[in-house]
Scaffold this motif. Sequence first.
Motif, PDB file in Angstrom:
ATOM      1  N   ALA A 191       0.806  -1.221   0.000  1.00  0.00           N
ATOM      2  CA  ALA A 191       0.000   0.000   0.000  1.00  0.00           C
ATOM      3  C   ALA A 191       0.837   1.268   0.000  1.00  0.00           C
ATOM      4  N   GLU A 192       2.048   1.220   0.578  1.00  0.00           N
ATOM      5  CA  GLU A 192       2.792   2.459   0.794  1.00  0.00           C
ATOM      6  C   GLU A 192       4.079   2.569  -0.028  1.00  0.00           C
ATOM      7  N   PHE A 193       4.747   1.488  -0.292  1.00  0.00           N
ATOM      8  CA  PHE A 193       6.086   1.583  -0.858  1.00  0.00           C
ATOM      9  C   PHE A 193       6.257   0.893  -2.205  1.00  0.00           C
ATOM     10  N   ALA A 194       5.472  -0.127  -2.488  1.00  0.00           N
ATOM     11  CA  ALA A 194       5.691  -0.924  -3.703  1.00  0.00           C
ATOM     12  C   ALA A 194       5.313  -0.130  -4.947  1.00  0.00           C
ATOM     13  N   SER A 199      -4.546  13.036   1.908  1.00  0.00           N
ATOM     14  CA  SER A 199      -4.247  14.327   2.531  1.00  0.00           C
ATOM     15  C   SER A 199      -3.508  14.160   3.855  1.00  0.00           C
ATOM     16  N   TYR A 200      -3.750  13.037   4.568  1.00  0.00           N
ATOM     17  CA  TYR A 200      -3.020  12.779   5.805  1.00  0.00           C
ATOM     18  C   TYR A 200      -1.524  12.662   5.527  1.00  0.00           C
ATOM     19  N   ARG A 201      -1.203  11.896   4.489  1.00  0.00           N
ATOM     20  CA  ARG A 201       0.199  11.698   4.147  1.00  0.00           C
ATOM     21  C   ARG A 201       0.835  13.012   3.701  1.00  0.00           C
ATOM     22  N   MET A 202       0.133  13.747   2.842  1.00  0.00           N
ATOM     23  CA  MET A 202       0.673  15.002   2.338  1.00  0.00           C
ATOM     24  C   MET A 202       0.889  16.008   3.456  1.00  0.00           C
ATOM     25  N   ALA A 203      -0.041  16.046   4.409  1.00  0.00           N
ATOM     26  CA  ALA A 203       0.108  16.976   5.525  1.00  0.00           C
ATOM     27  C   ALA A 203       1.310  16.614   6.388  1.00  0.00           C
ATOM     28  N   SER A 226       7.883  15.447   8.144  1.00  0.00           N
ATOM     29  CA  SER A 226       8.023  14.053   8.575  1.00  0.00           C
ATOM     30  C   SER A 226       8.650  13.228   7.466  1.00  0.00           C
ATOM     31  N   THR A 227       9.418  12.249   7.850  1.00  0.00           N
ATOM     32  CA  THR A 227       9.969  11.305   6.885  1.00  0.00           C
ATOM     33  C   THR A 227       8.900  10.283   6.528  1.00  0.00           C
ATOM     34  N   PRO A 228       9.070   9.543   5.431  1.00  0.00           N
ATOM     35  CA  PRO A 228       8.069   8.514   5.081  1.00  0.00           C
ATOM     36  C   PRO A 228       7.826   7.500   6.194  1.00  0.00           C
ATOM     37  N   SER A 229       8.892   7.111   6.901  1.00  0.00           N
ATOM     38  CA  SER A 229       8.703   6.150   7.990  1.00  0.00           C
ATOM     39  C   SER A 229       7.931   6.772   9.150  1.00  0.00           C
ATOM     40  N   GLN A 230       8.215   8.037   9.461  1.00  0.00           N
ATOM     41  CA  GLN A 230       7.466   8.711  10.520  1.00  0.00           C
ATOM     42  C   GLN A 230       6.008   8.881  10.130  1.00  0.00           C
TER      43      GLN A 230
END
Length: 329
Positions: free
Chosen positions: A129-132, A208-212, A218-222
């Motif tokens: 869902a996030e990295f592939a 929008s959560y990720r973009m915010a 924040s880093t991708p892991s954070q």
Amino acid sequence: MNALELQEMRGPAKAARERPTLRRKIRVGEFIAETVVKVVALASIVAVLLILVFVGREALPLIASIDVHEEVTLGALFSPHETAGYMWQPVSEVPKYSAMPLFLGTLKVTLIALVVSVPLSVGAAVYVAEFAGKKAREIVKPAIELLSGIPSVVIGFFALIVLATAVQKVFGTEHRLNALVAGIALAITVCPIVFSVSEDALRAVPGSYRMAALGLGSTPSQTLFRVVLPAAAPGIAASVVLGFGRAIGETMIVVLASGNAAIFNADIGTSTRTVTATIAQELGEVVVGSPHYHVLFALGAVLFLSTLGVNLVGERIVHGMRRKLRGAA
């Protein structure tokens, strides 16, 4: 006025006449679809209730102590035998109906399956869902979901022939067929369920959560651990509950890979026996109406109620998590 102009003038009027007919057809189609869905849903509910009534009816003589040998009561299922302790030995001169070894075996196998499958499945869901990338997602997701199409008897046969030998060599277990082998084999069937539901929950988190979070530095892991996973937590929790229900109700895998010895201990390296395996193996040979017959149905009723209780508790947990997330938002 020529024929072309006359046809253009009649066009809107014809469309206006046809519009109510089209609307009626759409309404009729929607009514039929809604009716079919309601009938199927009602039939499913009725089928579940009929199964519950049948199991409860056959278990009632034991629960109510009606027409059953006086030594066989519902309390005997959870109590040790006077001389042998917790032992399941219904076919003997002195039958022993203590079902605690069966429930302990079910719990051991189920917990091992969840411990193995949940981290792997949730990790795979996070990756997809996030990295592939698109190509990796098109390979990984169908490959994991394809596991759900493998018959459980095939997985059990694989565990019996291949996995049991490998586990004994790696862990040095006392018995070749044991709770650890059965739990790992069960994890194969649980993984697709946990993965699919978790991946859907992660994808349902608004972008929008990720973009915010990324916009705040924040880093991708954070972003993943502090924003995405907390937001998807109710869905992930629901996937674990579904996986638990899948594992606790499995039969063929535990019949082939657990060793089928009703031993009352917490050692995962010894053979064990589950409630479902006991019902599957003994119900076909038991005398109808005998105490053993009613005990097996009582075990099924207790297992059904236990699963229902776990699902209700899981639903409450998921509901509470959703309320907290709404409040935090």
